[in-house]
Scaffold this motif. Sequence first.
Motif, PDB file in Angstrom:
ATOM      1  N   PHE A   1      18.615  46.568  13.869  1.00 60.31           N
ATOM      2  CA  PHE A   1      19.164  45.706  14.952  1.00 60.31           C
ATOM      3  C   PHE A   1      18.940  44.292  14.789  1.00 60.31           C
ATOM      4  CE2 PHE A   1      19.615  48.909  18.754  1.00 60.31           C
ATOM      5  CZ  PHE A   1      20.728  49.296  17.915  1.00 60.31           C
ATOM      6  N   ARG A   2      17.847  44.133  14.153  1.00 60.68           N
ATOM      7  CA  ARG A   2      17.308  42.182  14.068  1.00 60.68           C
ATOM      8  C   ARG A   2      18.326  41.597  12.856  1.00 60.68           C
ATOM      9  NH1 ARG A   2      14.004  45.539  11.157  1.00 60.68           N
ATOM     10  NH2 ARG A   2      13.950  45.296   8.689  1.00 60.68           N
ATOM     11  N   THR A   3      19.412  42.278  12.393  1.00 55.00           N
ATOM     12  CA  THR A   3      20.313  41.814  11.668  1.00 55.00           C
ATOM     13  C   THR A   3      21.864  42.095  11.914  1.00 55.00           C
ATOM     14  OG1 THR A   3      20.671  43.819  10.323  1.00 55.00           O
ATOM     15  CG2 THR A   3      19.083  42.721   9.398  1.00 55.00           C
TER      16      THR A   3
ATOM     17  N   ILE B   1      14.894  49.134  15.409  1.00 53.93           N
ATOM     18  CA  ILE B   1      15.187  48.291  16.628  1.00 53.93           C
ATOM     19  C   ILE B   1      14.059  47.115  16.550  1.00 53.93           C
ATOM     20  CG2 ILE B   1      16.251  50.222  17.719  1.00 53.93           C
ATOM     21  CD1 ILE B   1      13.739  50.344  19.726  1.00 53.93           C
ATOM     22  N   ASP B   2      13.225  46.788  15.765  1.00 54.78           N
ATOM     23  CA  ASP B   2      12.281  45.929  16.028  1.00 54.78           C
ATOM     24  C   ASP B   2      12.467  44.893  14.984  1.00 54.78           C
ATOM     25  OD1 ASP B   2      11.158  46.838  13.313  1.00 54.78           O
ATOM     26  OD2 ASP B   2       9.997  48.378  14.502  1.00 54.78           O
TER      27      ASP B   2
ATOM     28  N   ASN C   1      17.898  55.829  22.599  1.00 56.95           N
ATOM     29  CA  ASN C   1      19.450  56.373  22.013  1.00 56.95           C
ATOM     30  C   ASN C   1      19.556  55.723  20.642  1.00 56.95           C
ATOM     31  OD1 ASN C   1      20.671  57.388  24.664  1.00 56.95           O
ATOM     32  ND2 ASN C   1      19.677  55.488  25.261  1.00 56.95           N
ATOM     33  N   CYS C   2      18.930  54.729  20.191  1.00 58.07           N
ATOM     34  CA  CYS C   2      19.269  54.307  18.939  1.00 58.07           C
ATOM     35  C   CYS C   2      18.322  54.376  17.693  1.00 58.07           C
ATOM     36  CB  CYS C   2      19.800  52.764  19.106  1.00 58.07           C
ATOM     37  SG  CYS C   2      20.669  52.418  20.521  1.00 58.07           S
TER      38      CYS C   2
ATOM     39  N   THR D   1      14.258  49.635  25.795  1.00 55.08           N
ATOM     40  CA  THR D   1      14.032  51.490  26.188  1.00 55.08           C
ATOM     41  C   THR D   1      15.214  51.821  25.956  1.00 55.08           C
ATOM     42  OG1 THR D   1      12.294  50.674  28.232  1.00 55.08           O
ATOM     43  CG2 THR D   1      13.341  52.715  28.061  1.00 55.08           C
ATOM     44  N   TYR D   2      16.465  51.274  26.126  1.00 51.49           N
ATOM     45  CA  TYR D   2      17.775  51.912  25.846  1.00 51.49           C
ATOM     46  C   TYR D   2      17.777  52.280  24.395  1.00 51.49           C
ATOM     47  CZ  TYR D   2      22.490  53.238  25.522  1.00 51.49           C
ATOM     48  OH  TYR D   2      23.689  53.963  25.256  1.00 51.49           O
TER      49      TYR D   2
END
Length: 105
Positions: free
Chosen positions: A57-59, A43-44, A36-37, A31-32
């Motif tokens: 984010f996954r990397t 983010i997935d 925010n990102c 959720t954050y």
Amino acid sequence: MLRSALRQAIVTLMLTTPALAASPAEQRGKTYALTNCAWCHSIDRVTNSPLKIAPPFRTLHLRYPVETLGEALAEGIETGHPTMPAFQLDPDQINDLLSYLKSLE
């Protein structure tokens, strides 16, 4: 009929398999990240980042041990490019976000 049975089997599997269920910390971290990102970072596990220079984010775990990001998040992340805002997280937010990042590894 077969479709209904298959659907029920999938739902049962999802509800009874702990690995498929996110912890509360992971859920808060996601959720954050979404709030925010996600404007810049993916983010997935599959999509591209909306901003090409923002790593998915996954990397992140390929660049840094995720556990070491906690200190940077506490002190405030600042980067060399002007498009990423400086921000600072409190200890609970750090734990939640790191939990989510670890779930993407």
